[in-house]
Write a protein that holds these residues in place. Structure first.
Motif, short mmCIF file in Angstrom:
data_model
loop_
_atom_site.label_atom_id
_atom_site.label_comp_id
_atom_site.label_asym_id
_atom_site.label_seq_id
_atom_site.Cartn_x
_atom_site.Cartn_y
_atom_site.Cartn_z
N ASN A 1 3.08 41.01 47.00
CA ASN A 1 3.00 42.30 47.68
C ASN A 1 4.38 42.74 48.17
N GLU A 2 5.14 41.80 48.74
CA GLU A 2 6.50 42.13 49.20
C GLU A 2 7.39 42.53 48.03
N VAL A 3 7.26 41.83 46.93
CA VAL A 3 8.06 42.18 45.74
C VAL A 3 7.63 43.55 45.23
N ALA A 4 6.33 43.84 45.25
CA ALA A 4 5.86 45.17 44.81
C ALA A 4 6.45 46.27 45.68
N GLU A 5 6.59 46.03 46.96
CA GLU A 5 7.21 47.02 47.85
C GLU A 5 8.69 47.20 47.51
N ILE A 6 9.37 46.10 47.24
CA ILE A 6 10.78 46.17 46.84
C ILE A 6 10.91 46.94 45.54
N VAL A 7 10.04 46.66 44.59
CA VAL A 7 10.06 47.38 43.31
C VAL A 7 9.78 48.87 43.56
N GLY A 8 8.86 49.17 44.48
CA GLY A 8 8.60 50.57 44.82
C GLY A 8 9.85 51.27 45.31
N TYR A 9 10.62 50.59 46.13
CA TYR A 9 11.89 51.13 46.63
C TYR A 9 12.86 51.36 45.47
N VAL A 10 13.03 50.36 44.61
CA VAL A 10 13.94 50.48 43.47
C VAL A 10 13.50 51.62 42.56
N ARG A 11 12.20 51.74 42.30
CA ARG A 11 11.70 52.80 41.43
C ARG A 11 11.97 54.18 42.03
N GLU A 12 11.85 54.32 43.34
CA GLU A 12 12.14 55.62 43.96
C GLU A 12 13.63 55.93 43.87
N LEU A 13 14.49 54.92 44.02
CA LEU A 13 15.92 55.13 43.81
C LEU A 13 16.20 55.54 42.37
N MET B 1 20.08 34.51 37.34
CA MET B 1 19.58 34.80 38.69
C MET B 1 18.61 33.69 39.07
N PRO B 2 18.82 33.08 40.23
CA PRO B 2 17.88 32.04 40.66
C PRO B 2 16.59 32.66 41.19
N PRO B 3 15.51 31.89 41.25
CA PRO B 3 14.30 32.39 41.91
C PRO B 3 14.61 32.69 43.38
N ILE B 4 13.88 33.62 43.95
CA ILE B 4 14.05 33.99 45.35
C ILE B 4 12.84 33.45 46.11
N GLU B 5 13.08 32.56 47.02
CA GLU B 5 12.00 31.92 47.79
C GLU B 5 11.51 32.81 48.93
N GLY B 6 10.25 32.66 49.28
CA GLY B 6 9.72 33.26 50.49
C GLY B 6 9.16 34.66 50.34
N LEU B 7 9.09 35.20 49.14
CA LEU B 7 8.52 36.53 48.93
C LEU B 7 7.19 36.42 48.20
N ASP B 8 6.17 37.11 48.70
CA ASP B 8 4.90 37.13 47.97
C ASP B 8 4.87 38.35 47.05
N PHE C 1 10.16 42.37 37.38
CA PHE C 1 10.76 42.10 38.69
C PHE C 1 10.00 40.98 39.39
N GLN C 2 8.67 41.00 39.28
CA GLN C 2 7.86 39.93 39.88
C GLN C 2 8.27 38.57 39.31
N ARG C 3 8.41 38.50 37.99
CA ARG C 3 8.76 37.25 37.34
C ARG C 3 10.19 36.83 37.68
N ALA C 4 11.10 37.80 37.78
CA ALA C 4 12.50 37.48 38.13
C ALA C 4 12.56 36.83 39.50
N VAL C 5 11.82 37.37 40.45
CA VAL C 5 11.83 36.81 41.81
C VAL C 5 11.18 35.43 41.81
N ALA C 6 10.05 35.30 41.14
CA ALA C 6 9.31 34.03 41.17
C ALA C 6 9.97 32.93 40.35
N LEU C 7 10.53 33.28 39.19
CA LEU C 7 11.00 32.27 38.25
C LEU C 7 12.51 32.27 38.02
#
Length: 141
Positions: free
Chosen positions: A122-134, A113-120, A95-101
């Motif tokens: 830590n923010e991606v890790a929080e998003i992944v945490g949300y997806v993993r809980e879902l 999927m294009p890279p997503i700008e503006g997320l560091d 997920f980190q690589r998908a967002v960055a690259l």
């Protein structure tokens, strides 16, 4: 001679079955409007603090394509609450690589999927945490 007749018959039967099911699949795909959810999910009763922050980040950066609560959207983007994205197949770093690259299409027919700008990270890790809980709330571990 008998074998070649049987072979031709089997080939014709297989071709007819393929044609029939291709038409049925095509018809059922047209019945679902673009943008509709791809999967139905159960929402967790509660979310951790990390997942709550991740939900906010997901809604701001991911939901436009991946749908509310990561259920995907027909004709737009895949669901992330899906066994394809279970941790043993797509780890958190994926997920980190998908967002960055960005990501080249490889599991779904939605395109790259294009890279997503503006997320560091830590923010991606929080998003992944949300997806993993879902995912866990839906039996994907």
């Amino acid at each position: 001679m008998k074998r070649s007749i049987m072979g031709v018959f089997a080939l014709a039967l297989a071709g007819t079955a393929f044609w029939y099911f291709a038409i049925k699949i095509g018809q059922s795909a047209r019945l679902v409007p673009a943008g509709d959810p791809i999967v139905e999910i159960n929402l967790p009763a509660t979310l951790s603090q990390v997942a709550l922050r991740g939900k906010s980040g997901f809604e701001a950066n991911c939901a436009a394509c991946h749908g509310q609560n990561a259920v995907g959207q027909v004709g737009v983007a895949p669901p992330l609450v899906h066994f394809i994205y279970e941790p043993s197949h797509h780890g958190d770093e994926s997920f980190q690589r998908a967002v960055a690259l960005g990501v080249r299409a490889h599991h779904w027919p939605f395109g790259n999927m294009p890279p997503i700008e503006g997320l560091d990270r830590n923010e991606v890790a929080e998003i992944v945490g949300y997806v993993r809980e879902l995912q866990r709330a839906n039996g994907i571990n």
